[in-house]
Motif scaffolding. Sequence first.
Motif, PDB file in Angstrom:
ATOM      1  N   VAL A  47       0.825  -1.216   0.000  1.00  0.00           N
ATOM      2  CA  VAL A  47       0.000   0.000   0.000  1.00  0.00           C
ATOM      3  C   VAL A  47       0.858   1.264   0.000  1.00  0.00           C
ATOM      4  O   VAL A  47       0.387   2.324  -0.407  1.00  0.00           O
ATOM      5  CB  VAL A  47      -0.994   0.034   1.190  1.00  0.00           C
ATOM      6  CG1 VAL A  47      -1.938  -1.163   1.156  1.00  0.00           C
ATOM      7  CG2 VAL A  47      -0.284   0.147   2.512  1.00  0.00           C
ATOM      8  N   LYS A  50       1.014   3.078  -3.330  1.00  0.00           N
ATOM      9  CA  LYS A  50      -0.166   3.714  -3.919  1.00  0.00           C
ATOM     10  C   LYS A  50       0.054   5.215  -3.984  1.00  0.00           C
ATOM     11  O   LYS A  50       0.610   5.815  -3.065  1.00  0.00           O
ATOM     12  CB  LYS A  50      -1.417   3.428  -3.074  1.00  0.00           C
ATOM     13  CG  LYS A  50      -1.955   2.029  -3.240  1.00  0.00           C
ATOM     14  CD  LYS A  50      -3.201   1.804  -2.417  1.00  0.00           C
ATOM     15  CE  LYS A  50      -4.370   2.583  -2.945  1.00  0.00           C
ATOM     16  NZ  LYS A  50      -5.627   2.264  -2.228  1.00  0.00           N
ATOM     17  N   GLU A  53      -0.272   7.776  -0.895  1.00  0.00           N
ATOM     18  CA  GLU A  53      -0.219   7.086   0.405  1.00  0.00           C
ATOM     19  C   GLU A  53       1.008   7.479   1.236  1.00  0.00           C
ATOM     20  O   GLU A  53       0.904   7.699   2.437  1.00  0.00           O
ATOM     21  CB  GLU A  53      -0.242   5.572   0.202  1.00  0.00           C
ATOM     22  CG  GLU A  53      -0.324   4.772   1.477  1.00  0.00           C
ATOM     23  CD  GLU A  53      -1.642   4.922   2.221  1.00  0.00           C
ATOM     24  OE1 GLU A  53      -1.622   4.832   3.460  1.00  0.00           O
ATOM     25  OE2 GLU A  53      -2.685   5.125   1.573  1.00  0.00           O
ATOM     26  N   ILE A  86      -0.850  -7.279  -4.142  1.00  0.00           N
ATOM     27  CA  ILE A  86      -1.663  -6.167  -4.647  1.00  0.00           C
ATOM     28  C   ILE A  86      -3.026  -6.667  -5.124  1.00  0.00           C
ATOM     29  O   ILE A  86      -4.031  -5.986  -4.962  1.00  0.00           O
ATOM     30  CB  ILE A  86      -0.951  -5.319  -5.733  1.00  0.00           C
ATOM     31  CG1 ILE A  86      -0.672  -6.111  -6.992  1.00  0.00           C
ATOM     32  CG2 ILE A  86       0.288  -4.662  -5.188  1.00  0.00           C
ATOM     33  CD1 ILE A  86      -0.230  -5.247  -8.166  1.00  0.00           C
ATOM     34  N   ILE A  91      -5.493  -3.514  -5.533  1.00  0.00           N
ATOM     35  CA  ILE A  91      -4.723  -2.375  -6.034  1.00  0.00           C
ATOM     36  C   ILE A  91      -4.395  -2.614  -7.505  1.00  0.00           C
ATOM     37  O   ILE A  91      -3.840  -3.647  -7.853  1.00  0.00           O
ATOM     38  CB  ILE A  91      -3.415  -2.200  -5.232  1.00  0.00           C
ATOM     39  CG1 ILE A  91      -3.730  -1.953  -3.752  1.00  0.00           C
ATOM     40  CG2 ILE A  91      -2.574  -1.064  -5.810  1.00  0.00           C
ATOM     41  CD1 ILE A  91      -2.502  -2.006  -2.852  1.00  0.00           C
ATOM     42  N   GLU A  95      -3.085   2.810  -9.952  1.00  0.00           N
ATOM     43  CA  GLU A  95      -3.116   3.424  -8.623  1.00  0.00           C
ATOM     44  C   GLU A  95      -1.739   3.557  -7.998  1.00  0.00           C
ATOM     45  O   GLU A  95      -1.611   4.179  -6.944  1.00  0.00           O
ATOM     46  CB  GLU A  95      -3.970   2.575  -7.670  1.00  0.00           C
ATOM     47  CG  GLU A  95      -5.430   2.508  -8.012  1.00  0.00           C
ATOM     48  CD  GLU A  95      -6.177   1.604  -7.045  1.00  0.00           C
ATOM     49  OE1 GLU A  95      -6.663   2.118  -6.025  1.00  0.00           O
ATOM     50  OE2 GLU A  95      -6.253   0.390  -7.301  1.00  0.00           O
ATOM     51  N   VAL A  96      -0.707   2.974  -8.599  1.00  0.00           N
ATOM     52  CA  VAL A  96       0.619   2.981  -7.977  1.00  0.00           C
ATOM     53  C   VAL A  96       1.525   4.037  -8.601  1.00  0.00           C
ATOM     54  O   VAL A  96       1.282   4.506  -9.714  1.00  0.00           O
ATOM     55  CB  VAL A  96       1.302   1.589  -8.018  1.00  0.00           C
ATOM     56  CG1 VAL A  96       0.452   0.546  -7.308  1.00  0.00           C
ATOM     57  CG2 VAL A  96       1.619   1.158  -9.421  1.00  0.00           C
TER      58      VAL A  96
END
Length: 121
Positions: A47, A50, A53, A86, A91, A95-96
């Motif tokens: 996470v 992301k 984040e 992920i 995810i 999104e990364v």
Amino acid sequence: MEKEKLVIISTVGNDNPEKATLPFVLATACQSLDTDVVMFLQSSAVVLAKKGEAEYIKADGLVPLKELLDTFMEMEGALYLCSPCIKERGISMDEVIDGANVAAAGTLASEVMSAKSVVTY
């Protein structure tokens, strides 16, 4: 002469800001010593990659994770995200952060076998 290579495996996410940040402290310190660093994020650590984040991860006494992650990527660190991890967390690659790659156990095994040192958090 070939550069030294360090593989760092991190399994700690945003639930523990200090342990989530420490792998990146080590990574950037080693990069400053002209070492190639490969970072594998597994389990809840995925996470951290992301978008947005890392901006929320700040441990007392340590450089904010966002700054360390940006430095790591700017210094051409290799960042891998565990593909099953992920997927489990829903995810998607859009999104990364830019530059992160998805990899499975085969890539991790190859990187570990070719590194001089491996550190796990």
